[in-house]
Scaffold this motif. Sequence first.
Motif, mmCIF file in Angstrom:
data_model
loop_
_atom_site.group_PDB
_atom_site.id
_atom_site.type_symbol
_atom_site.label_atom_id
_atom_site.label_comp_id
_atom_site.label_asym_id
_atom_site.label_seq_id
_atom_site.Cartn_x
_atom_site.Cartn_y
_atom_site.Cartn_z
ATOM 1 N N THR A 83 40.045 40.358 51.347
ATOM 2 C CA THR A 83 39.678 39.419 50.292
ATOM 3 C C THR A 83 38.615 38.439 50.765
ATOM 4 O OG1 THR A 83 41.914 39.572 49.378
ATOM 5 C CG2 THR A 83 40.586 37.690 48.675
ATOM 6 N N ALA A 84 38.669 38.102 52.052
ATOM 7 C CA ALA A 84 37.674 37.193 52.630
ATOM 8 C C ALA A 84 36.520 37.940 53.287
ATOM 9 C CB ALA A 84 38.346 36.270 53.645
ATOM 10 N N SER A 85 36.824 39.049 53.984
ATOM 11 C CA SER A 85 35.780 39.710 54.773
ATOM 12 C C SER A 85 34.783 40.473 53.910
ATOM 13 C CB SER A 85 36.406 40.645 55.809
ATOM 14 O OG SER A 85 37.208 41.625 55.204
ATOM 15 N N TRP A 86 35.227 41.136 52.847
ATOM 16 C CA TRP A 86 34.272 41.894 52.040
ATOM 17 C C TRP A 86 33.225 41.011 51.369
ATOM 18 C CZ3 TRP A 86 38.179 45.856 49.533
ATOM 19 C CH2 TRP A 86 38.441 46.870 50.476
ATOM 20 N N PRO A 87 33.605 39.887 50.718
ATOM 21 C CA PRO A 87 32.557 39.004 50.191
ATOM 22 C C PRO A 87 31.639 38.476 51.287
ATOM 23 C CG PRO A 87 34.670 38.484 49.174
ATOM 24 C CD PRO A 87 34.948 39.435 50.302
ATOM 25 N N ALA A 117 39.759 48.182 44.066
ATOM 26 C CA ALA A 117 38.808 48.104 42.962
ATOM 27 C C ALA A 117 38.827 46.753 42.252
ATOM 28 C CB ALA A 117 39.097 49.216 41.943
ATOM 29 N N ARG A 118 39.788 45.898 42.575
ATOM 30 C CA ARG A 118 39.856 44.598 41.899
ATOM 31 C C ARG A 118 38.698 43.693 42.320
ATOM 32 N NH1 ARG A 118 45.610 42.343 43.415
ATOM 33 N NH2 ARG A 118 44.778 42.932 45.448
ATOM 34 N N PRO A 119 38.082 42.995 41.375
ATOM 35 C CA PRO A 119 37.022 42.046 41.745
ATOM 36 C C PRO A 119 37.574 40.952 42.665
ATOM 37 C CG PRO A 119 37.016 42.470 39.380
ATOM 38 C CD PRO A 119 38.281 43.066 39.919
ATOM 39 N N LEU A 120 36.808 40.599 43.669
ATOM 40 C CA LEU A 120 37.185 39.531 44.596
ATOM 41 C C LEU A 120 36.368 38.295 44.244
ATOM 42 C CD1 LEU A 120 37.123 41.647 47.888
ATOM 43 C CD2 LEU A 120 39.086 41.151 46.424
ATOM 44 N N THR A 121 37.048 37.230 43.899
ATOM 45 C CA THR A 121 36.348 36.026 43.447
ATOM 46 C C THR A 121 36.550 34.876 44.412
ATOM 47 O OG1 THR A 121 38.248 35.322 42.107
ATOM 48 C CG2 THR A 121 36.597 36.718 41.041
ATOM 49 N N ILE A 122 35.501 34.088 44.555
ATOM 50 C CA ILE A 122 35.544 32.841 45.314
ATOM 51 C C ILE A 122 35.157 31.733 44.346
ATOM 52 C CG2 ILE A 122 34.571 31.538 47.238
ATOM 53 C CD1 ILE A 122 33.968 34.177 48.622
ATOM 54 N N GLY A 123 36.008 30.756 44.240
ATOM 55 C CA GLY A 123 35.760 29.671 43.305
ATOM 56 C C GLY A 123 37.050 29.303 42.595
ATOM 57 N N LEU A 124 36.911 28.732 41.436
ATOM 58 C CA LEU A 124 38.072 28.371 40.645
ATOM 59 C C LEU A 124 38.362 29.454 39.613
ATOM 60 C CD1 LEU A 124 37.268 24.603 40.014
ATOM 61 C CD2 LEU A 124 38.753 25.585 41.759
ATOM 62 N N VAL A 130 31.436 33.138 43.279
ATOM 63 C CA VAL A 130 30.976 34.424 43.825
ATOM 64 C C VAL A 130 31.991 35.488 43.434
ATOM 65 C CG1 VAL A 130 30.456 35.756 45.914
ATOM 66 C CG2 VAL A 130 29.815 33.339 45.779
ATOM 67 N N THR A 131 31.508 36.587 42.915
ATOM 68 C CA THR A 131 32.376 37.715 42.573
ATOM 69 C C THR A 131 31.864 38.967 43.276
ATOM 70 O OG1 THR A 131 32.913 36.789 40.400
ATOM 71 C CG2 THR A 131 33.322 39.140 40.726
ATOM 72 N N THR A 132 32.749 39.601 44.043
ATOM 73 C CA THR A 132 32.414 40.850 44.728
ATOM 74 C C THR A 132 33.176 41.976 44.050
ATOM 75 O OG1 THR A 132 32.121 39.677 46.833
ATOM 76 C CG2 THR A 132 32.423 42.070 46.938
ATOM 77 N N ARG A 133 32.438 42.978 43.598
ATOM 78 C CA ARG A 133 33.052 44.103 42.894
ATOM 79 C C ARG A 133 32.841 45.383 43.699
ATOM 80 N NH1 ARG A 133 30.706 44.915 37.352
ATOM 81 N NH2 ARG A 133 32.490 46.334 37.189
#
Length: 319
Positions: A83-87, A117-124, A130-133
């Motif tokens: 969740t942290a490393s991929w973004p 496959a779930r989008p990984l989001t950073i923020g609120l 930031v969204t990593t898909r």
Amino acid sequence: MVSAPHEAMHRIFQECPGLFSRLSDVLGLELPPLTSAEPLTVDLTETEPLERRVDTLLRIETRNDGPFLLIVEAQGKKDPGKTASWPYYVTYLNNKYRLPVLLLVICQDHATAAWAARPLTIGLPQWPTVTTRPLVAGPHNMPVITNVAEARKDLALATLSAITHADNPDVDAILKTMSVALRDTPESIAEPFVELIAQGLGNRPAAQQWRNLVAVDLSFYTSPLSEEIRDEGREQGRAQGRAQGRAEGRAEGRAEGGAESRAEDVLLILGARGVGVTDATRERVAACRDLELLRRWLVRAAFVAASEEIFDKETSADQ
């Protein structure tokens, strides 16, 4: 040089940390009531090196849209750390190379694929910054290739398909298709695919099925897996020969090539599978010089329960 307006636009938040609670209303961002805010250090320099590695990184050139970077990550199970490393991988590489970045994750089971496959989001939750898909390939979307002609069209795709479907109930048919497709392929091309499938199957039951197929359909290859199978067969043949008093001398003294080599392969496959070889079987195989007949015996050797059954025309493997 940093301008005065630049400083003013952000320093006001240092002076009045609670300002954002009022600004959020202006921006239309619904937040729960803020209870506190405090300035932190603005220095983001890493004082100690932190090793981070992707599994594979490729620079891909395109005809019309220019180059991009492709990160390929192999994921065997759910890992919260991603969740942290991929973004981080995506943003770091984008900043370093100034190129678009695509993240591809390869999985072997449906649960891991759905998780990856779930989008990984950073923020609120109300406003992700930031969204990593990730783009995910796995048993849910990779084709099941059981047609030899289709496998031959793209051996790399067929190999990846076999790896991602390692737990598929039809994996035996998939692997048989691959062994036949690789049979007439030049060894220099086929060898990497033979080894990659073996690695991709790991310690699953299908791995032994692949070894049997390699031993029969690809017995003439000199890939590491083929040589390993031959070595196992020779070792078991020697052990059995010592017990019988004479097999070792014949097995070690037999020359490579032609009918003698094929006859040796028949005995090696039986030995590698733990099938006891009778003296009568050993002598009949060693004396045979008919290559086509030896070929049929070689195929049967991968399936029979007793060594003399390789001579049975009604063996199910030959039907």
